[in-house]
Design an enzyme around this catalytic site. Structure first.
Site, short mmCIF file in Angstrom:
data_model
loop_
_atom_site.label_atom_id
_atom_site.label_comp_id
_atom_site.label_asym_id
_atom_site.label_seq_id
_atom_site.Cartn_x
_atom_site.Cartn_y
_atom_site.Cartn_z
N CYS A 1 14.53 -58.28 -9.81
CA CYS A 1 15.24 -57.52 -9.71
C CYS A 1 14.27 -56.27 -9.06
CB CYS A 1 16.33 -56.89 -10.25
SG CYS A 1 15.14 -56.08 -11.49
N ASP B 1 22.89 -52.22 -6.52
CA ASP B 1 22.36 -53.18 -7.82
C ASP B 1 21.68 -54.36 -7.50
OD1 ASP B 1 22.16 -54.36 -10.12
OD2 ASP B 1 23.67 -53.59 -11.15
N HIS C 1 20.73 -56.84 -8.91
CA HIS C 1 21.25 -58.13 -9.93
C HIS C 1 23.09 -59.24 -9.72
CE1 HIS C 1 19.14 -55.05 -12.48
NE2 HIS C 1 18.91 -56.00 -12.44
#
Length: 391
Positions: A224, A348, A350
């Site tokens: 990440c 994000d 992820h």
């Protein structure tokens, strides 16, 4: 250094006596650095520039023939002349006799040769003289100074602290897809948060959304921070600060090994990195400095609204935030100076799906988050890249 030396050699050539300008489609040759010698003889240093046009052959298909000396000044001034530049080194007089020396060296070399066309557009009045006018001096200046960035910024009254005229700054039409396949600025599809008395402070310019599983790389569960770094790197690339491609995970790891932050065994591993490593890579690969903002627990982020708002107002770069075992990218804040209320615009890394803007925005992979989004007890480091002052 190689390109710099090549331009030094080019500059020496265009200021040397053998330099010759040939006027396209004509028998006119001009030696600008040799007391302005011109062929044919009826064009002299004191001749007006319109006299050059009389010698230019016009394409028969255009419905016109050779320009006549009887043409009036108005028509002659409307015709363009193209100059080609080359050198005749045979015109130089040999000053001394030099013996030949042959050296043979057996080595492997990488050699690339390419033509670099440099065009200059010069506007001169028809009555300007060939010798005293700006015709030749401007052409020579454009070759010896190939990137007049500061002059163009001043001419068009553009800010002189950031690039505006580099290739990545070219306008991108809304319906034209990006060839690399990455989404650009998905946050622009979001509605602004309806928080009372809050002002928006957002990332400035373009960036690419980098997330898990892209580029045929399975980094689910450990990559990440790498992806957040790639998003930040893409921002500097697309603002025109660099022409380097966005680094891969391995290239990021190699950069950390090169600066001594990690051992050589780190390269090719699946180990995490954090904000400090992101700062080191940006410095090593781009020469970008970053500020590190530390908070001892997630609940303290409520007190950092002023620092974050100031960052997006002045620097405008994405922020990488790492805490616990997670990393995210902050693209902006909605912050109230009077109440201290704050929301965070989060990208994000992820996300593991396809480049589907609707899914990414509706499922919250890019969206506005409150303070409860952060682990209230974990400490966080924020890497806040600083925009370089250059054009």
């Amino acid at each position: 250094k190689t390109i710099f030396r090549a331009f030094e050699r080019l500059s020496a050539k265009v200021t040397s006596e053998p330099l010759v300008f040939s006027v396209c489609n004509s028998p006119v040759y001009i030696w600008p650095n040799k007391c302005l010698h011109v062929v044919p003889a009826d064009v002299t240093e004191d001749s007006p520039c319109r006299d050059i046009l009389q010698h230019i052959e016009v394409d028969e298909n255009s419905g016109a023939k050779r320009l006549s000396k009887k043409k009036d000044k108005k028509n002659a001034a409307a015709v363009g002349a193209s100059l080609n530049c080359f050198s005749r080194f045979g015109l130089l007089h040999q000053q001394c006799k030099i013996g030949s020396l042959i050296i043979r060296e057996n080595k492997r070399h990488h050699f690339t040769q390419m033509k670099l066309p440099i065009d200059a557009v010069v506007t001169v009045h028809a009555e300007e003289t060939v010798g005293a006018g700006p015709l030749l001096s401007t052409v020579i200046l454009s070759v010896t100074r190939p990137w007049p960035g500061a002059a163009l910024h001043a001419k068009f009254e553009l800010p002189e602290d950031r690039p505006y005229l580099r290739r990545p700054n070219a306008y991108h039409f809304p319906d034209e897809p990006y060839k690399d396949g990455y989404l650009r600025n998905p946050h622009l599809s979001l509605n602004h948060p309806s928080t009372e008395d809050c002002k928006l402070f957002l990332v400035q310019g373009l960036y690419s959304y980098h997330h898990y599983m892209q580029d045929h790389m399975d980094d689910n569960g450990w990559g990440c921070a790498y992806r957040s770094l790639q998003t930040i790197f893409s921002w500097f690339q697309q603002q025109g600060y660099t022409e380097r491609s966005v680094p891969s995970h391995r290239e990021i790891q190699q950069a950390l090994a090169d600066v001594g932050d990690k051992p050589s065994a780190f390269v090719g591993s699946r180990q995490w990195i954090g904000s400090i490593e992101v700062q080191a890579v940006l410095d090593h690969l781009l020469g970008i400095t970053s500020k590190i903002l530390f908070v001892s627990q997630g609940s303290e982020l409520a007190t950092k609204g002023r620092e974050l708002a100031n960052h997006f107002s002045t620097e405008g770069t994405p922020i990488m935030i790492g805490g616990g075992v997670l990393a995210h990218t902050i693209l902006g804040v909605a912050w109230s100076e009077t109440t201290g209320q704050i929301k965070f615009l989060i990208l994000d890394p992820h996300y593991t799906g396809a480049e589907d803007l609707q899914v990414i925005t509706e499922k919250g992979w890019c969206g506005w988050k409150g303070l409860d989004f952060w682990d209230q007890n974990a400490y966080y480091n924020l890497c806040m890249p600083q925009r370089p002052q250059c054009i």
